[in-house]
Scaffold this motif. Structure first.
Motif, PDB file in Angstrom:
ATOM      1  N   GLN A  41      43.000  44.271  27.992  1.00  0.00           N
ATOM      2  CA  GLN A  41      43.951  42.974  28.090  1.00  0.00           C
ATOM      3  C   GLN A  41      43.643  42.354  29.785  1.00  0.00           C
ATOM      4  O   GLN A  41      43.997  41.064  29.895  1.00  0.00           O
ATOM      5  CB  GLN A  41      45.445  43.170  28.176  1.00  0.00           C
ATOM      6  CG  GLN A  41      45.708  43.445  26.611  1.00  0.00           C
ATOM      7  CD  GLN A  41      47.168  43.765  26.306  1.00  0.00           C
ATOM      8  OE1 GLN A  41      47.981  43.803  27.303  1.00  0.00           O
ATOM      9  NE2 GLN A  41      47.436  43.762  25.270  1.00  0.00           N
ATOM     10  N   VAL A  42      43.132  43.003  30.508  1.00  0.00           N
ATOM     11  CA  VAL A  42      42.649  42.736  31.953  1.00  0.00           C
ATOM     12  C   VAL A  42      41.330  42.371  32.150  1.00  0.00           C
ATOM     13  O   VAL A  42      40.935  41.289  32.593  1.00  0.00           O
ATOM     14  CB  VAL A  42      43.243  43.899  32.906  1.00  0.00           C
ATOM     15  CG1 VAL A  42      43.148  43.392  34.326  1.00  0.00           C
ATOM     16  CG2 VAL A  42      44.756  44.111  32.667  1.00  0.00           C
ATOM     17  N   VAL A  43      40.285  43.314  32.059  1.00  0.00           N
ATOM     18  CA  VAL A  43      38.955  43.147  32.679  1.00  0.00           C
ATOM     19  C   VAL A  43      38.418  42.128  31.751  1.00  0.00           C
ATOM     20  O   VAL A  43      38.191  42.031  30.397  1.00  0.00           O
ATOM     21  CB  VAL A  43      38.335  44.643  32.527  1.00  0.00           C
ATOM     22  CG1 VAL A  43      36.986  44.322  32.611  1.00  0.00           C
ATOM     23  CG2 VAL A  43      38.864  45.519  33.187  1.00  0.00           C
ATOM     24  N   GLY A  44      37.875  41.163  32.475  1.00  0.00           N
ATOM     25  CA  GLY A  44      37.112  39.954  31.763  1.00  0.00           C
ATOM     26  C   GLY A  44      38.050  38.761  31.174  1.00  0.00           C
ATOM     27  O   GLY A  44      37.741  37.993  30.520  1.00  0.00           O
ATOM     28  N   GLN A  45      39.268  39.140  31.288  1.00  0.00           N
ATOM     29  CA  GLN A  45      40.378  38.285  30.240  1.00  0.00           C
ATOM     30  C   GLN A  45      41.329  37.410  31.529  1.00  0.00           C
ATOM     31  O   GLN A  45      41.693  36.433  31.152  1.00  0.00           O
ATOM     32  CB  GLN A  45      41.202  39.304  29.505  1.00  0.00           C
ATOM     33  CG  GLN A  45      40.559  39.983  28.642  1.00  0.00           C
ATOM     34  CD  GLN A  45      39.882  39.196  27.629  1.00  0.00           C
ATOM     35  OE1 GLN A  45      40.216  38.160  27.069  1.00  0.00           O
ATOM     36  NE2 GLN A  45      38.602  39.617  27.415  1.00  0.00           N
ATOM     37  N   VAL A  46      41.311  38.140  32.668  1.00  0.00           N
ATOM     38  CA  VAL A  46      42.411  37.391  33.468  1.00  0.00           C
ATOM     39  C   VAL A  46      41.761  37.471  34.961  1.00  0.00           C
ATOM     40  O   VAL A  46      40.821  38.011  35.151  1.00  0.00           O
ATOM     41  CB  VAL A  46      43.840  38.264  33.459  1.00  0.00           C
ATOM     42  CG1 VAL A  46      44.711  38.340  32.151  1.00  0.00           C
ATOM     43  CG2 VAL A  46      43.744  39.444  34.053  1.00  0.00           C
ATOM     44  N   ARG A  47      42.399  36.126  35.776  1.00  0.00           N
ATOM     45  CA  ARG A  47      42.338  36.125  37.089  1.00  0.00           C
ATOM     46  C   ARG A  47      43.262  36.960  37.797  1.00  0.00           C
ATOM     47  O   ARG A  47      44.404  36.998  37.489  1.00  0.00           O
ATOM     48  CB  ARG A  47      42.208  34.796  37.605  1.00  0.00           C
ATOM     49  CG  ARG A  47      40.794  34.049  36.799  1.00  0.00           C
ATOM     50  CD  ARG A  47      40.744  32.592  37.472  1.00  0.00           C
ATOM     51  NE  ARG A  47      39.625  32.161  36.931  1.00  0.00           N
ATOM     52  CZ  ARG A  47      39.320  30.965  36.921  1.00  0.00           C
ATOM     53  NH1 ARG A  47      39.949  30.056  37.791  1.00  0.00           N
ATOM     54  NH2 ARG A  47      37.974  30.436  36.416  1.00  0.00           N
ATOM     55  N   LEU A  48      42.899  37.349  39.028  1.00  0.00           N
ATOM     56  CA  LEU A  48      43.921  37.977  39.772  1.00  0.00           C
ATOM     57  C   LEU A  48      45.323  37.352  40.030  1.00  0.00           C
ATOM     58  O   LEU A  48      46.282  37.920  39.981  1.00  0.00           O
ATOM     59  CB  LEU A  48      43.448  38.608  41.007  1.00  0.00           C
ATOM     60  CG  LEU A  48      44.250  39.314  42.088  1.00  0.00           C
ATOM     61  CD1 LEU A  48      44.780  40.715  41.531  1.00  0.00           C
ATOM     62  CD2 LEU A  48      43.693  39.569  43.406  1.00  0.00           C
ATOM     63  N   ALA A  49      45.147  36.050  40.202  1.00  0.00           N
ATOM     64  CA  ALA A  49      46.067  35.191  40.453  1.00  0.00           C
ATOM     65  C   ALA A  49      47.263  35.346  39.156  1.00  0.00           C
ATOM     66  O   ALA A  49      48.591  35.298  39.555  1.00  0.00           O
ATOM     67  CB  ALA A  49      45.619  33.717  40.721  1.00  0.00           C
ATOM     68  N   GLN A  50      46.625  35.465  37.990  1.00  0.00           N
ATOM     69  CA  GLN A  50      48.014  35.428  36.995  1.00  0.00           C
ATOM     70  C   GLN A  50      48.564  36.853  36.892  1.00  0.00           C
ATOM     71  O   GLN A  50      49.605  36.770  36.518  1.00  0.00           O
ATOM     72  CB  GLN A  50      46.822  35.543  35.615  1.00  0.00           C
ATOM     73  CG  GLN A  50      46.197  34.144  35.635  1.00  0.00           C
ATOM     74  CD  GLN A  50      45.115  34.289  34.240  1.00  0.00           C
ATOM     75  OE1 GLN A  50      43.933  34.598  34.586  1.00  0.00           O
ATOM     76  NE2 GLN A  50      45.740  33.745  33.182  1.00  0.00           N
ATOM     77  N   LEU A  51      48.135  37.952  37.642  1.00  0.00           N
ATOM     78  CA  LEU A  51      48.756  38.908  37.715  1.00  0.00           C
ATOM     79  C   LEU A  51      49.895  39.185  39.035  1.00  0.00           C
ATOM     80  O   LEU A  51      50.509  40.090  39.018  1.00  0.00           O
ATOM     81  CB  LEU A  51      47.927  40.331  37.861  1.00  0.00           C
ATOM     82  CG  LEU A  51      46.759  40.265  36.963  1.00  0.00           C
ATOM     83  CD1 LEU A  51      45.621  41.484  37.154  1.00  0.00           C
ATOM     84  CD2 LEU A  51      47.398  40.662  35.662  1.00  0.00           C
TER      85      LEU A  51
END
Length: 172
Positions: A41-51
């Motif tokens: 759900q994280v790797v390749g799926q989101v940008r750091l800013a979204q976290l």
């Protein structure tokens, strides 16, 4: 699993590899555990800013990301990570390497934040104590200079409504 892979996964801090646009390319187990999300759900799926928290996201977009583009690094920047358990204060340090790959270290600042809150509370208590000591010193000085019963009564009343902070005082 190689020793290097084990060190990456079990590091006491969150380790990430990002594209320069902030997309997460890799994240170690520590970071994923903090998030409470699986790698898929994280790797390749989101940008750091979204976290990050809303404030952290704005700060990332307006200051930190441009800083990485220009200075190619950032050191010990405090933001909040959004986790399954709520917000986690963290410190970010990053460097941009070859191929515009960002190596990012995320260190939990929970204990540091607790320590800072305790330090601020202790400082406030010390300041209150200082005010009380000064008030008592002023009252003691006024009483030591008072002559007779009327002088002592006047000094007590003046100290009560002056340095000791009472709204009104009466003596019987």
């Amino acid at each position: 699993m190689s020793t290097v892979d084990q060190a990456w996964e079990q590091a006491p801090c969150g380790l990430l590899t990002l594209r320069l646009d902030g997309t997460v390319l890799a994240a170690n187990r520590t970071f994923l555990d903090w998030l409470g999300q699986p790698s898929e759900q994280v790797v390749g799926q989101v940008r750091l800013a979204q976290l990050l928290s809303v404030g952290g996201r704005i700060y990332w977009e307006t200051h930190l990301s441009p800083l990485l583009h220009v200075d190619r690094r950032l050191d010990e920047v405090a933001v909040e990570l959004r986790t399954a358990q709520g917000r986690l204060p963290v410190l970010l340090s990053a460097v941009v390497g070859e191929g515009d790959v960002v190596r990012l270290s995320v260190t939990s600042a929970r204990e540091r934040s607790r320590y800072e809150r305790e330090l601020l509370a202790a400082r406030a208590a010390a300041e209150r104590s200082e005010v009380q000591v000064r008030a008592l010193q002023a009252a003691t000085a006024a009483l030591s200079q008072a002559l007779g019963v009327v002088g002592v009564a006047d000094a007590l009343l003046a100290a009560a409504v002056g340095p000791l902070g009472a709204g009104a005082a009466s003596l019987w």
